[in-house]
Design a protein around this motif. Structure first.
Motif, PDB file in Angstrom:
ATOM      1  N   ILE A   1      17.960  20.614   7.974  1.00 31.50           N
ATOM      2  CA  ILE A   1      17.575  21.080   6.478  1.00 31.50           C
ATOM      3  C   ILE A   1      16.771  20.056   5.361  1.00 31.50           C
ATOM      4  O   ILE A   1      16.872  18.912   5.794  1.00 31.50           O
ATOM      5  N   PHE A   2      16.038  20.769   4.849  1.00 32.54           N
ATOM      6  CA  PHE A   2      15.344  19.764   3.728  1.00 32.54           C
ATOM      7  C   PHE A   2      15.757  20.062   2.691  1.00 32.54           C
ATOM      8  O   PHE A   2      15.596  21.255   1.796  1.00 32.54           O
ATOM      9  N   ARG A   3      16.758  19.131   1.922  1.00 36.58           N
ATOM     10  CA  ARG A   3      17.371  19.271   0.833  1.00 36.58           C
ATOM     11  C   ARG A   3      16.640  19.720  -0.567  1.00 36.58           C
ATOM     12  O   ARG A   3      17.091  20.122  -1.528  1.00 36.58           O
ATOM     13  N   SER A   4      15.427  19.283  -0.611  1.00 36.00           N
ATOM     14  CA  SER A   4      14.481  19.459  -1.710  1.00 36.00           C
ATOM     15  C   SER A   4      14.221  21.063  -1.952  1.00 36.00           C
ATOM     16  O   SER A   4      14.111  21.770  -1.156  1.00 36.00           O
ATOM     17  N   PRO A   5      14.443  21.287  -3.544  1.00 38.42           N
ATOM     18  CA  PRO A   5      14.070  22.775  -3.563  1.00 38.42           C
ATOM     19  C   PRO A   5      12.738  23.085  -3.344  1.00 38.42           C
ATOM     20  O   PRO A   5      12.325  24.329  -3.404  1.00 38.42           O
ATOM     21  N   ASP A   6      11.809  22.101  -3.195  1.00 35.68           N
ATOM     22  CA  ASP A   6      10.234  22.198  -2.990  1.00 35.68           C
ATOM     23  C   ASP A   6      10.125  22.289  -1.409  1.00 35.68           C
ATOM     24  O   ASP A   6       8.929  22.064  -1.178  1.00 35.68           O
ATOM     25  N   ALA A   7      11.300  22.463  -0.557  1.00 35.45           N
ATOM     26  CA  ALA A   7      10.922  22.473   0.709  1.00 35.45           C
ATOM     27  C   ALA A   7       9.920  23.220   1.295  1.00 35.45           C
ATOM     28  O   ALA A   7       9.110  22.528   2.260  1.00 35.45           O
ATOM     29  N   THR A   8       9.830  24.367   1.034  1.00 39.22           N
ATOM     30  CA  THR A   8       8.615  25.174   1.355  1.00 39.22           C
ATOM     31  C   THR A   8       7.245  24.519   1.094  1.00 39.22           C
ATOM     32  O   THR A   8       6.439  24.663   2.045  1.00 39.22           O
TER      33      THR A   8
ATOM     34  N   MET B   1       0.891  -1.283  -0.001  1.00 40.63           N
ATOM     35  CA  MET B   1      -0.164  -0.209   0.077  1.00 40.63           C
ATOM     36  C   MET B   1       0.808   1.155   0.001  1.00 40.63           C
ATOM     37  O   MET B   1       1.962   1.293   0.712  1.00 40.63           O
ATOM     38  N   LEU B   2       0.476   2.222  -0.804  1.00 41.03           N
ATOM     39  CA  LEU B   2       1.203   3.363  -1.006  1.00 41.03           C
ATOM     40  C   LEU B   2       1.339   4.063   0.476  1.00 41.03           C
ATOM     41  O   LEU B   2       0.097   4.110   1.097  1.00 41.03           O
ATOM     42  N   ASP B   3       2.528   4.655   0.813  1.00 40.11           N
ATOM     43  CA  ASP B   3       2.654   5.674   2.027  1.00 40.11           C
ATOM     44  C   ASP B   3       2.938   6.940   1.621  1.00 40.11           C
ATOM     45  O   ASP B   3       3.866   7.404   1.420  1.00 40.11           O
ATOM     46  N   PRO B   4       1.687   7.921   1.953  1.00 39.14           N
ATOM     47  CA  PRO B   4       1.870   9.061   1.598  1.00 39.14           C
ATOM     48  C   PRO B   4       3.067   9.892   2.462  1.00 39.14           C
ATOM     49  O   PRO B   4       3.556  10.762   2.087  1.00 39.14           O
ATOM     50  N   PHE B   5       3.258   9.551   3.650  1.00 40.15           N
ATOM     51  CA  PHE B   5       4.077   9.930   4.439  1.00 40.15           C
ATOM     52  C   PHE B   5       5.395   9.820   4.131  1.00 40.15           C
ATOM     53  O   PHE B   5       6.266  10.613   3.850  1.00 40.15           O
ATOM     54  N   ALA B   6       5.785   8.596   3.608  1.00 39.34           N
ATOM     55  CA  ALA B   6       6.954   8.088   3.093  1.00 39.34           C
ATOM     56  C   ALA B   6       7.305   9.058   1.666  1.00 39.34           C
ATOM     57  O   ALA B   6       8.683   9.321   1.405  1.00 39.34           O
ATOM     58  N   GLN B   7       6.366   9.266   1.115  1.00 42.99           N
ATOM     59  CA  GLN B   7       6.348  10.107  -0.303  1.00 42.99           C
ATOM     60  C   GLN B   7       6.877  11.393  -0.054  1.00 42.99           C
ATOM     61  O   GLN B   7       7.944  11.770  -0.422  1.00 42.99           O
ATOM     62  N   VAL B   8       6.231  12.105   0.794  1.00 44.73           N
ATOM     63  CA  VAL B   8       6.822  13.371   1.547  1.00 44.73           C
ATOM     64  C   VAL B   8       8.083  13.437   2.068  1.00 44.73           C
ATOM     65  O   VAL B   8       8.820  14.408   1.520  1.00 44.73           O
ATOM     66  N   VAL B   9       8.410  12.334   2.971  1.00 39.53           N
ATOM     67  CA  VAL B   9       9.818  12.503   3.266  1.00 39.53           C
ATOM     68  C   VAL B   9      10.916  12.210   2.319  1.00 39.53           C
ATOM     69  O   VAL B   9      11.785  12.820   2.327  1.00 39.53           O
ATOM     70  N   THR B  10      10.418  11.306   1.488  1.00 36.69           N
ATOM     71  CA  THR B  10      11.451  11.007   0.442  1.00 36.69           C
ATOM     72  C   THR B  10      11.740  12.360  -0.623  1.00 36.69           C
ATOM     73  O   THR B  10      12.754  12.628  -0.653  1.00 36.69           O
TER      74      THR B  10
ATOM     75  N   GLU C   1      19.225  12.430  11.539  1.00 36.45           N
ATOM     76  CA  GLU C   1      18.240  12.264  10.587  1.00 36.45           C
ATOM     77  C   GLU C   1      17.314  11.097  10.565  1.00 36.45           C
ATOM     78  O   GLU C   1      16.082  11.484  10.413  1.00 36.45           O
ATOM     79  N   VAL C   2      17.536  10.203  11.385  1.00 32.48           N
ATOM     80  CA  VAL C   2      16.611   8.941  11.653  1.00 32.48           C
ATOM     81  C   VAL C   2      15.831   9.678  12.787  1.00 32.48           C
ATOM     82  O   VAL C   2      14.261   9.164  12.642  1.00 32.48           O
ATOM     83  N   LEU C   3      16.279  10.420  13.481  1.00 35.39           N
ATOM     84  CA  LEU C   3      15.468  10.846  14.696  1.00 35.39           C
ATOM     85  C   LEU C   3      14.305  11.846  13.997  1.00 35.39           C
ATOM     86  O   LEU C   3      13.147  11.878  14.625  1.00 35.39           O
ATOM     87  N   LEU C   4      14.762  12.495  13.063  1.00 32.71           N
ATOM     88  CA  LEU C   4      13.790  13.627  12.745  1.00 32.71           C
ATOM     89  C   LEU C   4      12.626  12.628  11.853  1.00 32.71           C
ATOM     90  O   LEU C   4      11.455  13.208  12.129  1.00 32.71           O
ATOM     91  N   ILE C   5      13.193  11.634  11.288  1.00 32.40           N
ATOM     92  CA  ILE C   5      11.983  11.071  10.562  1.00 32.40           C
ATOM     93  C   ILE C   5      11.097  10.118  11.435  1.00 32.40           C
ATOM     94  O   ILE C   5       9.872  10.164  11.337  1.00 32.40           O
TER      95      ILE C   5
ATOM     96  N   LEU D   1      11.240  15.427   0.675  1.00 37.05           N
ATOM     97  CA  LEU D   1      11.858  16.528   1.420  1.00 37.05           C
ATOM     98  C   LEU D   1      13.436  16.244   1.583  1.00 37.05           C
ATOM     99  O   LEU D   1      13.983  17.237   1.578  1.00 37.05           O
ATOM    100  N   GLN D   2      13.854  15.019   1.557  1.00 31.82           N
ATOM    101  CA  GLN D   2      15.221  14.685   1.811  1.00 31.82           C
ATOM    102  C   GLN D   2      15.614  15.456   3.027  1.00 31.82           C
ATOM    103  O   GLN D   2      16.676  16.421   3.230  1.00 31.82           O
ATOM    104  N   PRO D   3      15.333  15.151   4.326  1.00 26.81           N
ATOM    105  CA  PRO D   3      15.634  15.879   5.450  1.00 26.81           C
ATOM    106  C   PRO D   3      16.989  15.322   5.850  1.00 26.81           C
ATOM    107  O   PRO D   3      17.454  14.320   5.584  1.00 26.81           O
TER     108      PRO D   3
END
Length: 318
Positions: free
Chosen positions: A118-125, A1-10, A170-174, A12-14
């Motif tokens: 930091i969120f390394r994605s240019p789409d961070a905001t 099953m698709l995981d929306p949270f995993a998609q967003v975190v992926t 990083e793991v702690l943030l996730i 974001l690249q925290p």
């Protein structure tokens, strides 16, 4: 099953490359405004208070983890009542590497590890808007284990300590974000996913962003009336269903344009627009530039942005 949270975190690249150890004794106050970056704080020993803009005061105690994805105005203080004369402009750097707030001579009432990730994605905001405004995690065993590892590593003088500490953070943030749906968290994606009925609708949006969804259809997926779904979604997620869907479509579109170098027509179809021109208008309105220009000007290389260390700019953030 698709995981929306995993998609967003992926997307974001925290990462957590900037951190420092702090301690406080006696009475002290630290105030920060317009920081902007994601702020985190892990309480290793003792406790302190934090008040962030738009939130009630929080008493942070040993084992607590706090994350503010887009920190603006916040104040940290000692558990002891403090006044204006106790405001700290610059912490004192102790021989053990801690940044001391308050009395230098007294034993610490609190030890903490904090900084700006930091969120390394240019789409961070854009992506951060899908997250809670504040995540406060307490009493989660997995998080406590990570906190202990972070605490041990921060005190040790082992080889590559900073590298290991960054990875642990990083793991702690996730883990903190993942735990947010069952702990003290403000409206956002995590609270929506914690609601079984809303989670079904959110997963459908993520599974099929190309479908011409309506509020009525999404309400049907959640087995709620249209009005009940709309109200419940807004209260939990912090934005209307169609607003969330638009934000997610634009995040996907930017990723497709940047990373996959997909054509505008292909991106339009994959994120639910009937034509390239319709998509281009919506993209330009939401992002600020046409998709063709965005694709031309944005190069994805997975590297960290060339920014100054935000801790250096933050000054006295303990």
């Amino acid at each position: 099953m698709l995981d929306p949270f995993a998609q967003v975190v992926t997307l974001l690249q925290p990462a957590a490359p900037f951190s420092k150890r702090g301690s406080g004794a006696g009475r002290w106050i630290v105030r920060r405004s317009q920081v902007g970056g994601p702020f985190y704080c892990a309480i290793l020993e003792g406790g302190c208070r934090l008040e962030a803009e738009g939130h009630d005061e929080i008493v942070l105690m040993e084992g607590d983890f706090l994350l503010i994805p887009s920190a603006q105005n916040f104040t940290m203080t000692s558990l002891l009542p403090a006044s204006a004369k106790d405001i700290v402009s610059t912490p004192v750097l102790l021989p053990n590497g801690e940044h001391r707030l308050g009395s230098v001579d007294d034993p610490p009432d609190v030890r903490l590890l904090l900084g700006y990730c930091i969120f390394r994605s240019p789409d961070a905001t854009l992506l951060a808007s899908l997250l809670p405004k504040l995540v406060h995690v307490r009493g989660v065993n997995r998080l406590a284990t990570l906190m202990q590892l972070v605490s041990d590593e921060s005190r040790a003088q082992r080889p590559a300590r900073d590298v290991v500490l960054e990875r642990l953070l990083e793991v702690l943030l996730i883990e903190a974000l993942r735990s947010g749906g069952i702990t003290d968290t403000s409206p956002g994606l995590l609270r929506g996913l914690a609601d079984e009925r809303l989670a079904t609708a959110i997963r459908r949006m993520h599974e099929s962003p190309n479908r011409p969804w309506t509020v009525a259809q999404l309400a049907n997926e959640a087995t709620l009336s249209r009005s009940a779904f709309y109200e419940r979604f807004g209260r939990a997620v912090g934005m209307a269903p169609m607003e969330y869907l638009l934000a997610w479509r634009m995040a996907l579109a930017k990723d497709l344009l940047r990373r996959e170098k997909a054509s505008i027509a292909d991106v339009a179809e994959r994120v639910g627009y009937s034509s390239a021109s319709t998509f281009s208008v919506a993209f330009a309105r939401h992002v600020g530039v046409p998709p063709a220009r965005y694709a031309r000007d944005t190069e994805y290389d997975g590297a960290l942005p060339a920014e100054a260390n935000p801790l250096a700019e933050a000054g006295a953030t303990a």
